[in-house]
Design an enzyme around this catalytic site. Sequence first.
Site, PDB file in Angstrom:
ATOM      1  CE  LYS A 192      -5.384  -0.130  -1.870  1.00 16.62           C
ATOM      2  NZ  LYS A 192      -3.699  -0.201  -1.234  1.00 16.62           N
TER       3      LYS A 192
ATOM      4  CG  ASN B  67      -4.215   2.486   5.226  1.00 21.11           C
ATOM      5  OD1 ASN B  67      -4.872   3.167   6.120  1.00 21.11           O
ATOM      6  ND2 ASN B  67      -3.484   2.429   4.200  1.00 21.11           N
TER       7      ASN B  67
ATOM      8  CG  ASP C 255      -1.501   1.389   1.466  1.00 22.35           C
ATOM      9  OD1 ASP C 255      -2.494   1.693   0.685  1.00 22.35           O
ATOM     10  OD2 ASP C 255      -1.222   1.908   2.705  1.00 22.35           O
ATOM     11  CG  LEU C 256       1.987   5.312  -2.402  1.00 19.03           C
ATOM     12  CD1 LEU C 256       3.186   5.206  -2.180  1.00 19.03           C
ATOM     13  CD2 LEU C 256       1.498   6.151  -3.437  1.00 19.03           C
ATOM     14  CE1 TYR C 257      -0.377   9.086  -1.625  1.00 20.14           C
ATOM     15  CE2 TYR C 257      -2.013   7.687  -2.422  1.00 20.14           C
ATOM     16  CZ  TYR C 257      -1.101   8.527  -2.671  1.00 20.14           C
ATOM     17  OH  TYR C 257      -1.154   9.183  -4.010  1.00 20.14           O
TER      18      TYR C 257
ATOM     19  NE  ARG D 220      -4.816   7.667   4.986  1.00 24.70           N
ATOM     20  CZ  ARG D 220      -4.774   7.066   3.714  1.00 24.70           C
ATOM     21  NH1 ARG D 220      -4.852   7.524   2.616  1.00 24.70           N
ATOM     22  NH2 ARG D 220      -4.248   5.980   4.007  1.00 24.70           N
TER      23      ARG D 220
ATOM     24  CG  PHE E 217      -9.484   0.231   4.431  1.00 26.53           C
ATOM     25  CD1 PHE E 217      -9.354   0.118   3.130  1.00 26.53           C
ATOM     26  CD2 PHE E 217      -8.734   1.343   4.839  1.00 26.53           C
ATOM     27  CE1 PHE E 217      -8.514   0.734   2.167  1.00 26.53           C
ATOM     28  CE2 PHE E 217      -8.043   2.140   3.849  1.00 26.53           C
ATOM     29  CZ  PHE E 217      -7.969   1.897   2.550  1.00 26.53           C
ATOM     30  CG  ASP E 218      -5.051  -2.228   1.635  1.00 28.21           C
ATOM     31  OD1 ASP E 218      -5.555  -2.875   0.698  1.00 28.21           O
ATOM     32  OD2 ASP E 218      -3.920  -1.645   1.557  1.00 28.21           O
TER      33      ASP E 218
ATOM     34  CB  THR F 279       2.178   1.315   3.592  1.00 25.96           C
ATOM     35  OG1 THR F 279       0.538   0.978   4.145  1.00 25.96           O
ATOM     36  CG2 THR F 279       2.727   0.073   3.878  1.00 25.96           C
TER      37      THR F 279
ATOM     38  CB  SER G 182      -1.796  -2.235   3.853  1.00 21.96           C
ATOM     39  OG  SER G 182      -2.649  -1.138   4.073  1.00 21.96           O
TER      40      SER G 182
ATOM     41  CB  SER H 238      -1.609   3.004  -4.592  1.00 18.19           C
ATOM     42  OG  SER H 238      -2.355   4.029  -3.796  1.00 18.19           O
ATOM     43  CG  ASN H 239      -7.615   2.901  -2.974  1.00 18.88           C
ATOM     44  OD1 ASN H 239      -7.920   1.724  -3.775  1.00 18.88           O
ATOM     45  ND2 ASN H 239      -8.082   2.891  -1.713  1.00 18.88           N
TER      46      ASN H 239
HETATM   47  C1  2OP Z   1      -3.718   3.420  -0.847  1.00 19.89           C
HETATM   48  O1  2OP Z   1      -2.425   3.826  -1.166  1.00 19.89           O
HETATM   49  C2  2OP Z   1      -5.269   4.934   0.166  1.00 19.89           C
HETATM   50  O2  2OP Z   1      -3.575   4.118   1.580  1.00 19.89           O
HETATM   51  C3  2OP Z   1      -4.438   3.848   0.401  1.00 19.89           C
HETATM   52  O3  2OP Z   1      -4.247   2.703  -1.637  1.00 19.89           O
END
Ligand code: 2OP
Length: 227
Positions: free
Chosen positions: A152, A178, A10-12, A42, A180-181, A14, A176, A119-120
């Site tokens: 996601k 997150n 995951d990007l944001y 966020r 939820f992810d 993570t 991740s 990533s989203n």
């Molecule tokens: C993402 O990078 C939104 O953190 C989430 O997919």
Amino acid sequence: VSDPEVLAFDLYGTLVDPIGISTTLTRLTNPVTALELARLWRQRQLEYSFRVTAMERYQDFRWVTARALEDALAVMAIDLDVAAQSELVAAYDHLTPFPDVEEGLTRLAAAGHRLTVLSNGSPAMIANSLTNSGLDAYIDLQISADEISAFKPAPLVYLHASTRIGRPIGEIRMVSSNPFDVIGSKSAGMRTAWVDRAGGVFDSIGQQPDLLVNGLDGLCRALDIPT
Ligand code: 2OP
């Protein structure tokens, strides 16, 4: 050392820190309010991504990020013109990596793991973020939820990643911060690692993460990579 894996990061939250944008927000307000605004922004961004997916009214993540900012500013009664709002959304392409990330990715790559991003973020957001942070050097495939117009944790996003990577979904590990992810990817059939950066509470729905680590250094330890 464990067998080489395919890791989907995951990007944001993570790899790069969305809450770190609060330092940019101190242009507008005091540091305490800036931090509150960053967190609300966020939170709204994630909520809006869930809503447009559930409503089948997809808009890309930059749009979602811009609308979430507009909303967070309104909730906090902070007045900001459209041009200044656009500048803040553009700052999302310059988020700072967490301190453990560069070394962690270096060690994971050296141990033979395949490193991808799922990533989203829109393709341009992901590419800009990875290029501006220098992390693109470690990532061999960038996969955006935008490619299938759903965010996601919709299962199709994880299945799409499996197609792009060219490996069965059960052979890919979502990494991740997150929750939820983590529950979403597990539910779709992936292995998971939860990067619990904040010492937080995991979701009370869904399956527990397969690995629980506090950063990419912890992930290296969990995958038996020698220091
Ligand atoms: C993402 O990078 C939104 O953190 C989430 O997919």
